[in-house]
Write an enzyme that holds these catalytic residues in place. Structure first.
Site, PDB file in Angstrom:
ATOM      1  N   ASP A   9       0.864  -1.171   0.000  1.00 59.47           N
ATOM      2  CA  ASP A   9       0.000   0.000   0.000  1.00 59.47           C
ATOM      3  C   ASP A   9       0.905   1.226   0.000  1.00 59.47           C
ATOM      4  O   ASP A   9       2.124   1.113   0.212  1.00 59.47           O
ATOM      5  CB  ASP A   9      -0.882  -0.030   1.248  1.00 59.47           C
ATOM      6  CG  ASP A   9      -1.680   1.238   1.444  1.00 59.47           C
ATOM      7  OD1 ASP A   9      -2.387   1.647   0.510  1.00 59.47           O
ATOM      8  OD2 ASP A   9      -1.581   1.828   2.539  1.00 59.47           O
ATOM      9  N   ASP A  11      -0.331   5.173   0.894  1.00 60.06           N
ATOM     10  CA  ASP A  11      -0.668   6.193   1.889  1.00 60.06           C
ATOM     11  C   ASP A  11      -0.710   5.589   3.284  1.00 60.06           C
ATOM     12  O   ASP A  11      -1.513   4.705   3.580  1.00 60.06           O
ATOM     13  CB  ASP A  11      -2.011   6.842   1.572  1.00 60.06           C
ATOM     14  CG  ASP A  11      -1.941   7.695   0.307  1.00 60.06           C
ATOM     15  OD1 ASP A  11      -0.918   8.362   0.109  1.00 60.06           O
ATOM     16  OD2 ASP A  11      -2.906   7.685  -0.472  1.00 60.06           O
TER      17      ASP A  11
END
Length: 239
Positions: A9, A11
């Site tokens: 991922d 953010d």
């Protein structure tokens, strides 16, 4: 079962982009258009339950500035704020103001050196993902990643598994050969729904969330290494 790919991922996982990037970018945009809005670090964390920048702006107006919401030019103004914020975010990236989280850069370099494939699965825009990587690891770093699955290729946001399923298809690997690295319960739900063992590296905005089903949950200060990830993946493969 050998670990063949890491899927990150972005953010909150690679960097604290929400706290250190999007939040100040929005605040500067508010000032530029003359809005008396300001999102401090703690308050911004409460807004993250609403996914997407435009959605977040509407949510805030609905709950904290209904008079602005009623203006006929509200949608036009919010689009302007969003566009200015996006430019501000790119400037912050270019200035090196959004560093990678501790150990993440070394982990990416180690994985590349040792032949573990790299991938991204993020709802962020492709330009933002690439800019973050290049600002921290060099101008050609995006070529280190076999797959960059961004918001540009997924119609449904996490917790939908769509973006992970797309990344797996591009990697041409079964989920059990991969390990996802996430920071939120929505991200965890998405990766688990795609069948991928997952390690959580919590951020200050996600530390209170439910991470049932994660292979391991690491505090923000905990060190993460390729050796540890291989161990946890091996445990997942035999459980």
């Amino acid at each position: 079962m050998a670990l063949r790919a890491l899927i990150f991922d972005v953010d909150g996982t690679l960097a604290n982009t929400e706290r250190d990037g999007h939040r100040p970018a929005f605040n500067a945009a508010f000032a530029e258009v003359g809005l008396p809005w300001h999102w401090d670090e703690a308050f911004y964390g409460t807004l993250l339950v609403t996914g997407g920048g435009m959605e977040r702006l509407r949510h805030y107006a609905e709950h904290f500035d209904p008079a602005l919401l009623a203006r006929p030019d509200f949608e036009e103004l919010m689009h302007r704020v969003h566009e200015i914020s996006a430019r501000n975010y790119q400037r912050l990236l270019a200035a090196g103001a959004i560093p990678l989280r501790a150990d993440i850069g070394q982990l990416i370099c180690d994985a590349r050196t040792e032949g573990v494939r790299l991938a991204i699965a993020s709802s962020s825009k492709l330009d933002n993902v690439v800019a973050l990587l290049r600002a921290n690891l060099g101008p050609n770093v995006d070529t280190w990643f076999d797959v960059i699955a961004s918001g540009n290729v997924a119609t449904a946001k996490k917790p939908s598994p769509e973006i992970y399923q797309w990344a797996l298809k591009q990697l041409d690997l079964p989920p059990r050969d991969c390990l996802a690295v996430e920071d939120s319960q929505y991200g965890l739900a998405a990766s688990l729904a795609a069948g991928i063992p997952t390690v959580i590296t919590v951020s200050d905005y996600t530390s209170k969330e439910n991470f049932d089903g994660a292979r391991m949950v690491l505090a923000e200060a905990d060190r993460v290494s390729l050796e540890k990830l291989r161990l946890w993946h091996a445990t997942a493969s035999t459980s």
